[in-house]
Design a protein around this motif. Structure first.
Motif, mmCIF file in Angstrom:
data_model
loop_
_atom_site.group_PDB
_atom_site.id
_atom_site.type_symbol
_atom_site.label_atom_id
_atom_site.label_comp_id
_atom_site.label_asym_id
_atom_site.label_seq_id
_atom_site.Cartn_x
_atom_site.Cartn_y
_atom_site.Cartn_z
ATOM 1 N N ILE A 34 63.438 -26.313 27.295
ATOM 2 C CA ILE A 34 62.540 -26.674 26.343
ATOM 3 C C ILE A 34 62.899 -26.350 24.990
ATOM 4 N N VAL A 35 62.433 -27.298 24.090
ATOM 5 C CA VAL A 35 62.721 -26.930 22.534
ATOM 6 C C VAL A 35 61.606 -26.073 22.044
ATOM 7 N N VAL A 36 62.050 -24.984 21.480
ATOM 8 C CA VAL A 36 60.939 -24.230 20.614
ATOM 9 C C VAL A 36 60.912 -24.276 19.273
ATOM 10 N N LYS A 37 60.020 -24.316 18.453
ATOM 11 C CA LYS A 37 60.078 -24.420 17.106
ATOM 12 C C LYS A 37 59.008 -23.232 16.627
ATOM 13 N N GLN A 38 59.701 -22.479 15.660
ATOM 14 C CA GLN A 38 58.881 -21.599 14.875
ATOM 15 C C GLN A 38 58.158 -22.138 13.731
ATOM 16 N N ILE A 39 56.608 -21.842 14.053
ATOM 17 C CA ILE A 39 55.885 -22.557 13.074
ATOM 18 C C ILE A 39 54.714 -21.384 12.123
ATOM 19 N N GLY A 40 55.043 -20.169 12.590
ATOM 20 C CA GLY A 40 54.516 -19.143 11.701
ATOM 21 C C GLY A 40 55.533 -18.063 11.274
ATOM 22 N N SER A 41 55.116 -17.517 10.151
ATOM 23 C CA SER A 41 55.686 -16.257 9.676
ATOM 24 C C SER A 41 55.521 -14.987 10.500
ATOM 25 N N PRO A 42 56.490 -14.219 10.625
ATOM 26 C CA PRO A 42 56.260 -12.822 11.379
ATOM 27 C C PRO A 42 55.539 -11.648 10.303
ATOM 28 N N ILE A 43 55.682 -12.004 9.087
ATOM 29 C CA ILE A 43 55.150 -11.173 8.174
ATOM 30 C C ILE A 43 53.727 -10.684 8.240
ATOM 31 N N LEU A 54 52.733 -18.328 16.515
ATOM 32 C CA LEU A 54 54.012 -18.419 15.688
ATOM 33 C C LEU A 54 54.848 -19.588 16.446
ATOM 34 N N VAL A 55 54.766 -20.007 17.591
ATOM 35 C CA VAL A 55 55.754 -21.144 17.969
ATOM 36 C C VAL A 55 55.030 -22.142 18.641
ATOM 37 N N GLU A 56 55.866 -23.136 18.815
ATOM 38 C CA GLU A 56 55.290 -24.538 19.569
ATOM 39 C C GLU A 56 56.488 -25.171 20.555
ATOM 40 N N ILE A 57 55.988 -25.462 21.429
ATOM 41 C CA ILE A 57 57.110 -25.826 22.244
ATOM 42 C C ILE A 57 56.993 -27.623 21.870
ATOM 43 N N ILE A 58 58.125 -28.134 21.307
ATOM 44 C CA ILE A 58 58.277 -29.429 20.817
ATOM 45 C C ILE A 58 58.510 -30.520 21.956
ATOM 46 N N GLU A 59 59.578 -30.145 22.660
ATOM 47 C CA GLU A 59 59.985 -30.988 23.903
ATOM 48 C C GLU A 59 60.437 -30.241 25.023
ATOM 49 N N LYS A 92 63.534 -17.901 11.331
ATOM 50 C CA LYS A 92 63.290 -18.305 10.108
ATOM 51 C C LYS A 92 62.249 -19.400 10.488
ATOM 52 N N MET A 93 61.527 -19.753 9.454
ATOM 53 C CA MET A 93 60.460 -20.800 9.424
ATOM 54 C C MET A 93 61.170 -22.118 9.962
ATOM 55 N N HIS A 94 60.769 -22.939 10.733
ATOM 56 C CA HIS A 94 60.912 -24.317 11.329
ATOM 57 C C HIS A 94 62.245 -24.402 11.870
ATOM 58 N N LYS A 95 62.720 -23.287 12.281
ATOM 59 C CA LYS A 95 64.006 -23.080 13.141
ATOM 60 C C LYS A 95 63.764 -23.356 14.681
ATOM 61 N N THR A 96 64.628 -24.433 15.114
ATOM 62 C CA THR A 96 64.280 -24.628 16.671
ATOM 63 C C THR A 96 65.383 -24.134 17.595
ATOM 64 N N ARG A 97 65.145 -23.794 18.682
ATOM 65 C CA ARG A 97 65.984 -23.521 19.783
ATOM 66 C C ARG A 97 65.745 -24.101 20.861
ATOM 67 N N GLU A 98 66.931 -24.510 21.814
ATOM 68 C CA GLU A 98 66.915 -25.306 23.006
ATOM 69 C C GLU A 98 67.061 -23.852 23.925
ATOM 70 N N LEU A 99 66.136 -23.582 24.606
ATOM 71 C CA LEU A 99 66.024 -22.451 25.964
ATOM 72 C C LEU A 99 65.906 -23.146 27.262
ATOM 73 N N GLU A 100 66.488 -22.174 28.252
ATOM 74 C CA GLU A 100 66.187 -22.543 29.582
ATOM 75 C C GLU A 100 64.782 -22.418 29.907
#
Length: 62
Positions: free
Chosen positions: A5-14, A54-59, A31-39
């Motif tokens: 799954i590709v996860v994107k950060q959409i919110g700040s942890p502040i 704080l995150v959304e699954i993009i794909e 960091k904001m708008h950073k994406t990661r591909e995770l198992e």
């Protein structure tokens, strides 16, 4: 091949609890708008479900 799954950060942890910030770091996001591909495992899905504001699954990939 494992599903991913590709996860994107959409919110700040502040001004969020430390547990939510640590969950972001566990997902590899800091960091904001950073994406990661995770198992796609139950552990990763649980982490994403813990901080849906704080995150959304993009794909979802096969």
């Amino acid at each position: 091949m494992a599903k991913t799954i590709v996860v994107k950060q959409i919110g700040s942890p502040i001004r969020r609890p430390a547990v939510q910030r640590q969950t972001l770091v566990g997902l590899g996001l800091n960091k904001m708008h950073k994406t990661r591909e995770l198992e796609d495992t139950p552990a990763i899905r649980g982490m994403v479900a813990k901080i849906p504001h704080l995150v959304e699954i993009i794909e979802e990939r096969d």
